[in-house]
Design an enzyme around this catalytic site. Sequence first.
Site, PDB file in Angstrom:
ATOM      1  N   SER A  76       0.722  -1.132  -0.146  1.00  0.00           N
ATOM      2  CA  SER A  76       0.049   0.138   0.074  1.00  0.00           C
ATOM      3  C   SER A  76       1.002   1.264   0.004  1.00  0.00           C
ATOM      4  O   SER A  76       2.179   1.431   0.256  1.00  0.00           O
ATOM      5  CB  SER A  76      -0.828   0.179   1.253  1.00  0.00           C
ATOM      6  OG  SER A  76      -1.858  -1.110   1.364  1.00  0.00           O
TER       7      SER A  76
HETATM    8  N1  SAH Z   1      -0.846  -5.264   4.000  1.00  0.00           N
HETATM    9  C1  SAH Z   1       0.127  -5.460   2.708  1.00  0.00           C
HETATM   10  C2  SAH Z   1      -0.789  -5.107   1.719  1.00  0.00           C
HETATM   11  C3  SAH Z   1      -0.820  -6.169   0.622  1.00  0.00           C
HETATM   12  S1  SAH Z   1      -2.090  -6.045  -0.664  1.00  0.00           S
HETATM   13  C4  SAH Z   1       1.489  -4.708   2.643  1.00  0.00           C
HETATM   14  O1  SAH Z   1       1.715  -4.087   3.774  1.00  0.00           O
HETATM   15  O2  SAH Z   1       2.243  -5.073   1.764  1.00  0.00           O
HETATM   16  C5  SAH Z   1      -3.487  -6.798  -0.011  1.00  0.00           C
HETATM   17  C6  SAH Z   1      -3.120  -8.443   0.681  1.00  0.00           C
HETATM   18  O3  SAH Z   1      -4.098  -9.240   0.737  1.00  0.00           O
HETATM   19  C7  SAH Z   1      -2.368  -9.201  -0.647  1.00  0.00           C
HETATM   20  O4  SAH Z   1      -1.039  -9.859  -0.361  1.00  0.00           O
HETATM   21  C8  SAH Z   1      -3.550 -10.359  -1.136  1.00  0.00           C
HETATM   22  O5  SAH Z   1      -3.028 -11.691  -1.484  1.00  0.00           O
HETATM   23  C9  SAH Z   1      -4.073 -10.434   0.463  1.00  0.00           C
HETATM   24  N2  SAH Z   1      -5.575 -11.154   0.391  1.00  0.00           N
HETATM   25  C10 SAH Z   1      -6.675 -10.858  -0.339  1.00  0.00           C
HETATM   26  N3  SAH Z   1      -7.825 -11.528   0.160  1.00  0.00           N
HETATM   27  C11 SAH Z   1      -7.317 -12.146   1.271  1.00  0.00           C
HETATM   28  C12 SAH Z   1      -7.876 -12.797   2.117  1.00  0.00           C
HETATM   29  N4  SAH Z   1      -9.135 -13.433   1.886  1.00  0.00           N
HETATM   30  N5  SAH Z   1      -7.449 -13.390   2.985  1.00  0.00           N
HETATM   31  C13 SAH Z   1      -6.006 -13.153   3.446  1.00  0.00           C
HETATM   32  N6  SAH Z   1      -5.506 -12.362   2.507  1.00  0.00           N
HETATM   33  C14 SAH Z   1      -5.912 -11.747   1.356  1.00  0.00           C
END
Ligand code: SAH
Length: 213
Positions: free
Chosen positions: A64
């Site tokens: 993000s």
């Molecule tokens: N917090 C992260 C942002 C990653 S983007 C950071 O600081 O880098 C969002 C993430 O959510 C992705 O890695 C995606 O695979 C995950 N995601 C999406 N749906 C999800 C679910 N149902 N359960 C767990 N993770 C999920």
Amino acid sequence: MQDTYRHKGLRRKLVESLQRKGITDERVLAAMDVVPRHFFLDSAFADLAYQDQALPIECEQTISQPYTVAFQTQLLEVKKRDKVLEIGTGSGYQAAILGAMGARVFTVERQENLFNKTRKFLTSMGFKNVHCYFRDGTNGLPEFAPYDKIIATAGAAKVPEALLRQLKIGGILVIPVGKKLQKMKRIIRKSETEYSEENRGDFRFVPFLKGTQ
Ligand code: SAH
């Protein structure tokens, strides 16, 4: 990888820009000042780590934008020792920020490759208070519930019931809700059955997907 004076200087400038954009929680700003964001990126993007922008990570996901991390973390009102559940570990950066603030962090990721890589990385960084799980966050993480705070970092079509149930009374859930564009919702559990909800602006996240892969 090294955290040089140059990186520290760029990070300080980023933190100042977040302050100008309205981030006021000193503990959030301090955490963002110490955690080296460039460690969480592929070396090809390391030079862009201290620009206020989202960047690609593995498995077609994104880390993000720093402003979004700061904004969501500020809405959570994190206190030392808070038990915090994060949905969407991704690169681990948001989890590391929460860890640096002294929270006990439980973070779940639905993509196994990303989960394995990030768990190893966070351990190597010495974040002992961050615990990674390979799960579909739709179900939360019932074994450690209830949580003081819950944060989702993927955009959900609707708020998963399990996350509402796993929140302590008085606890705060911050989750972007919507299909293409998401409203940042801040939900407080008022009692066993009552929740209050407010919208805190529009954001764009990768989708919250069901199941694991
Ligand atoms: N917090 C992260 C942002 C990653 S983007 C950071 O600081 O880098 C969002 C993430 O959510 C992705 O890695 C995606 O695979 C995950 N995601 C999406 N749906 C999800 C679910 N149902 N359960 C767990 N993770 C999920």
